[in-house]
Motif scaffolding. Structure first.
Motif, PDB file in Angstrom:
ATOM      1  N   VAL A  14      -2.875  -0.445 -10.983  1.00  0.00           N
ATOM      2  CA  VAL A  14      -2.998   0.861 -10.322  1.00  0.00           C
ATOM      3  C   VAL A  14      -3.924   0.744  -9.118  1.00  0.00           C
ATOM      4  O   VAL A  14      -3.635   1.266  -8.033  1.00  0.00           O
ATOM      5  CB  VAL A  14      -3.506   1.917 -11.324  1.00  0.00           C
ATOM      6  N   ASP A  15      -5.037   0.039  -9.307  1.00  0.00           N
ATOM      7  CA  ASP A  15      -6.018  -0.086  -8.221  1.00  0.00           C
ATOM      8  C   ASP A  15      -5.529  -1.033  -7.122  1.00  0.00           C
ATOM      9  O   ASP A  15      -5.566  -0.699  -5.937  1.00  0.00           O
ATOM     10  CB  ASP A  15      -7.350  -0.600  -8.778  1.00  0.00           C
ATOM     11  N   ALA A  16      -5.088  -2.234  -7.520  1.00  0.00           N
ATOM     12  CA  ALA A  16      -4.747  -3.262  -6.539  1.00  0.00           C
ATOM     13  C   ALA A  16      -3.484  -2.932  -5.758  1.00  0.00           C
ATOM     14  O   ALA A  16      -3.373  -3.249  -4.563  1.00  0.00           O
ATOM     15  CB  ALA A  16      -4.595  -4.613  -7.239  1.00  0.00           C
ATOM     16  N   MET A  17      -2.508  -2.309  -6.423  1.00  0.00           N
ATOM     17  CA  MET A  17      -1.246  -1.993  -5.769  1.00  0.00           C
ATOM     18  C   MET A  17      -1.233  -0.581  -5.193  1.00  0.00           C
ATOM     19  O   MET A  17      -0.276  -0.197  -4.517  1.00  0.00           O
ATOM     20  CB  MET A  17      -0.089  -2.172  -6.756  1.00  0.00           C
ATOM     21  N   GLY A  18      -2.267   0.190  -5.489  1.00  0.00           N
ATOM     22  CA  GLY A  18      -2.305   1.571  -5.017  1.00  0.00           C
ATOM     23  C   GLY A  18      -1.215   2.422  -5.636  1.00  0.00           C
ATOM     24  O   GLY A  18      -0.678   3.327  -4.991  1.00  0.00           O
ATOM     25  N   LEU A  19      -0.874   2.148  -6.899  1.00  0.00           N
ATOM     26  CA  LEU A  19       0.217   2.883  -7.547  1.00  0.00           C
ATOM     27  C   LEU A  19      -0.105   4.376  -7.581  1.00  0.00           C
ATOM     28  O   LEU A  19      -1.198   4.788  -7.979  1.00  0.00           O
ATOM     29  CB  LEU A  19       0.441   2.367  -8.969  1.00  0.00           C
ATOM     30  N   GLY A  20       0.856   5.182  -7.164  1.00  0.00           N
ATOM     31  CA  GLY A  20       0.682   6.627  -7.161  1.00  0.00           C
ATOM     32  C   GLY A  20      -0.265   7.132  -6.096  1.00  0.00           C
ATOM     33  O   GLY A  20      -0.675   8.300  -6.140  1.00  0.00           O
ATOM     34  N   GLN A  21      -0.612   6.297  -5.129  1.00  0.00           N
ATOM     35  CA  GLN A  21      -1.622   6.677  -4.145  1.00  0.00           C
ATOM     36  C   GLN A  21      -1.097   6.580  -2.712  1.00  0.00           C
ATOM     37  O   GLN A  21      -1.855   6.323  -1.770  1.00  0.00           O
ATOM     38  CB  GLN A  21      -2.857   5.789  -4.333  1.00  0.00           C
ATOM     39  N   HIS A  22       0.232   6.747  -2.575  1.00  0.00           N
ATOM     40  CA  HIS A  22       0.823   6.789  -1.238  1.00  0.00           C
ATOM     41  C   HIS A  22       1.910   7.849  -1.242  1.00  0.00           C
ATOM     42  O   HIS A  22       1.967   8.671  -2.144  1.00  0.00           O
ATOM     43  CB  HIS A  22       1.363   5.411  -0.833  1.00  0.00           C
ATOM     44  N   GLY A  23       2.774   7.871  -0.256  1.00  0.00           N
ATOM     45  CA  GLY A  23       3.688   8.990  -0.085  1.00  0.00           C
ATOM     46  C   GLY A  23       4.825   9.096  -1.069  1.00  0.00           C
ATOM     47  O   GLY A  23       5.407  10.162  -1.222  1.00  0.00           O
ATOM     48  N   GLY A  24       5.191   8.007  -1.743  1.00  0.00           N
ATOM     49  CA  GLY A  24       6.360   8.046  -2.611  1.00  0.00           C
ATOM     50  C   GLY A  24       6.009   8.121  -4.081  1.00  0.00           C
ATOM     51  O   GLY A  24       4.915   8.518  -4.473  1.00  0.00           O
ATOM     52  N   THR A  25       6.979   7.747  -4.910  1.00  0.00           N
ATOM     53  CA  THR A  25       6.793   7.694  -6.359  1.00  0.00           C
ATOM     54  C   THR A  25       6.858   6.245  -6.804  1.00  0.00           C
ATOM     55  O   THR A  25       7.812   5.536  -6.486  1.00  0.00           O
ATOM     56  CB  THR A  25       7.891   8.504  -7.077  1.00  0.00           C
ATOM     57  N   ASP A  26       5.855   5.806  -7.534  1.00  0.00           N
ATOM     58  CA  ASP A  26       5.797   4.442  -8.043  1.00  0.00           C
ATOM     59  C   ASP A  26       6.100   4.415  -9.541  1.00  0.00           C
ATOM     60  O   ASP A  26       6.182   5.465 -10.193  1.00  0.00           O
ATOM     61  CB  ASP A  26       4.421   3.831  -7.775  1.00  0.00           C
TER      62      ASP A  26
END
Length: 560
Positions: free
Chosen positions: A305-317
């Motif tokens: 979650v932290d390293a890939m920025g999951l859920g922390q950009h414009g789309g859905t991860d």
């Protein structure tokens, strides 16, 4: 259907689905539904906002009755799922091949094995004349993290349809980030599908974390595994978490298949074979059977979650985690054990840490989380016998010996049976074609199988393939499991409480119990959903985990 509004209809609204799949049949009802309140069935709000992250958590061997029996003892993440989410209490797989690879593939694709083709953990490959695992790929090469020595190659190339995560990537133009983790290759790979950003599993033989060149290694996992080797847990002791009075069953289950180096009851020390000086193969089995493995998977997921920025950009991860420890503990000690109850109590705390991390990084209400199981498990036959029930072990070696003996005077090739894998019997080349035209030979084979203790019925491929509508629930379940070219020629259904013994003749069985039948204790699993777009409540509608990723289910109960 349950989650189309959250997984596909909500996420992919306005765009056509890239996958065409057979609509799965409904799972059989297992409990009469009480009257439903009107409010949970209100129409779905127009234009739902897609969540920033979809979190799919599969608890391997998670029987539906575990939630019913143990949820009052939970105080963390599992309790939160029950209290704040939607609990579907009448969910079950409608097929017979209730195994890990099959269940994970069904959850991730929204299709049944007759469509997605992952018919078992492993099967007999007629072309190769050998047993193959569902993820084995001769054209792939596995990669060990932190210098781990691994061999072979794995991928989802045998999965005949895309996964939900793949569909998400496709519809988002490749922008969706996908990460999956498990102790098992067949779980991590099935959740991801053919393409993903990070797919990671554990090699229990060498103690290495690994991936495949089909997906590629990822820097943050390399760093994490180097900094936190599994060997750090060597010497730790798994002690009971709960007060002694709340454990429901005896601390020692009759017939348990205890991992090497452990006693028959808690506590269990992680010290390998005969108290080894350091981590050995026995230690890695102990570790996988202990709650320490679930905790490690949680930390890997949080790091992703932290390293890939999951859920922390414009789309859905998409984040998929399959927690395997319950399966290892259940196989060893059975469903009526302190170990199973304790694994779930500790997983409850592990998930609380995960949800807290997601709340801090992504924001409460900005993600959706699903918890379900890939299959259940049978009680230990010895435990059932102690309770006065008819139970035992169906020995597959006895079936093979019976068939060979029955065909010996009829001048069939030796051996006539190529392999028996679970309920599937595969005959040597040419034998099945000849048997279908030989009434005496077919009768001899069927009679030999039916004489083996624990056999309930035998069915030919021609009886079940094509998913023909039938009033026989067992035949229907076999049909939903059948995939032409991969499934067997004959199919054996054991009696209830007679699990299949896969051990070669004359060898000791290394496990306490197993699964893989069309009975409720193997088919029934919970479905728990919480977060963005989910209306809390208890739902008794018939459901199957295949509904989680099936397109076109947006206006159904459990969504808003």
């Amino acid at each position: 259907m349950l989650l189309g509004g959250v997984f596909l209809a909500a996420l992919l609204a306005g765009s056509g689905s890239a996958q065409a799949q057979s609509k799965p049949k409904r799972a059989p009802a297992v409990k009469k539904a009480p009257p439903m309140p009107a409010s949970p069935w209100a129409p779905v709000h127009k234009g739902p906002t897609p969540p920033k992250l979809v979190v799919l958590l599969v608890v391997d061997q998670f029987r539906a009755d575990y939630v019913e029996k143990f949820h009052t003892q939970w105080s963390g993440g599992l309790k939160q799922m029950v209290d704040e989410g939607a609990w579907f209490r009448n969910a079950a797989y409608p097929y017979a091949a209730t195994e890990t690879c099959v269940g994970h593939s069904t959850i991730s694709t929204g299709a049944l094995p007759a469509t997605h083709g992952m018919v078992a953990n492993e099967w007999w490959d007629r072309g190769q004349g050998a047993q193959v695992t569902c993820t084995a790929d001769a054209n792939a090469k596995d990669i060990g993290y932190a210098g781990g020595k691994v061999s072979g190659g794995d991928s989802a190339w045998r999965m005949e349809v895309p996964s939900f995560a793949e569909e998400l990537r496709f519809q988002r133009g490749g922008g969706a980030r996908v990460a999956t983790f498990s102790l098992k290759a067949r779980a991590a790979i099935a959740l991801a599908g053919h393409k993903a950003d990070a797919v990671t599993w554990f090699d229990g033989g060498s103690g290495a974390w690994e991936t495949s060149n089909r997906y590629g290694s990822v820097g943050f996992i390399e760093e994490y595994v180097k900094a936190h080797p599994v060997s750090e847990d060597f010497g730790k002791i798994w002690v009971p978490l709960l007060p002694p009075s709340v454990y429901l069953y005896s601390g020692q289950t009759p017939g348990a298949g205890v991992p090497e180096g452990w006693s028959a009851s808690l506590p269990h020390a992680l010290k390998g074979k005969n108290g080894a000086a350091g981590p050995d193969k026995a230690f890695y089995r102990e570790w996988q059977t202990s709650p320490y493995a679930d905790a490690y998977l949680d930390k890997l997921a949080e790091r992703a979650v932290d390293a890939m920025g999951l859920g922390q950009h414009g789309g859905t991860d998409f984040l998929g985690v399959s927690f395997s420890t319950l399966d290892y503990a259940g196989h060893a000690f059975g469903p009526r054990s302190h170990e199973v109850q304790d694994v779930l109590a500790r997983l409850d705390r592990t998930l609380a840490a995960m949800f807290d991390h997601l709340d801090r990084r992504i924001g409460h209400g900005n993600y959706v989380v699903v918890v379900t199981g890939d299959h259940g498990v049978a009680p230990l036959p010895e435990d059932m016998q102690k309770l006065g029930s008819e139970a035992g072990w169906l020995k597959l070696a006895d079936i093979q010996q019976g068939i060979e003996k029955a065909l010996e005077p009829l001048n069939y090739p030796k051996p006539a049976v190529a392999a028996i894998t679970g309920s599937d019997i595969y005959f040597a080349p040419g034998v099945w074609e000849r048997l279908k035209g030989d009434a005496a030979g077919m009768h001899a084979v069927m009679e030999a199988i039916e004489k083996v203790p624990g056999v309930a019925s035998v069915h030919a491929a021609e009886e079940i393939k094509g998913r023909t509508a039938t009033g026989d629930a067992v035949v229907s379940a076999l049909g939903e499991s059948y995939f032409e070219g991969r499934s067997g020629d004959l199919f054996v259904v054991p009696k209830a409480y007679w699990p299949m013994d896969f051990s070669p003749a004359g060898t000791a069985r290394p496990y306490g119990t197993t699964h893989g039948t069309p009975y409720a204790y193997d088919q029934r699993v919970p479905i728990l959903m919480m977060g963005a777009g989910i209306r809390a409540g208890v739902y008794w509608t018939e459901a199957t985990p295949a509904d989680l990723a099936t397109p076109g289910a947006g206006h159904r109960a459990g969504t808003r």
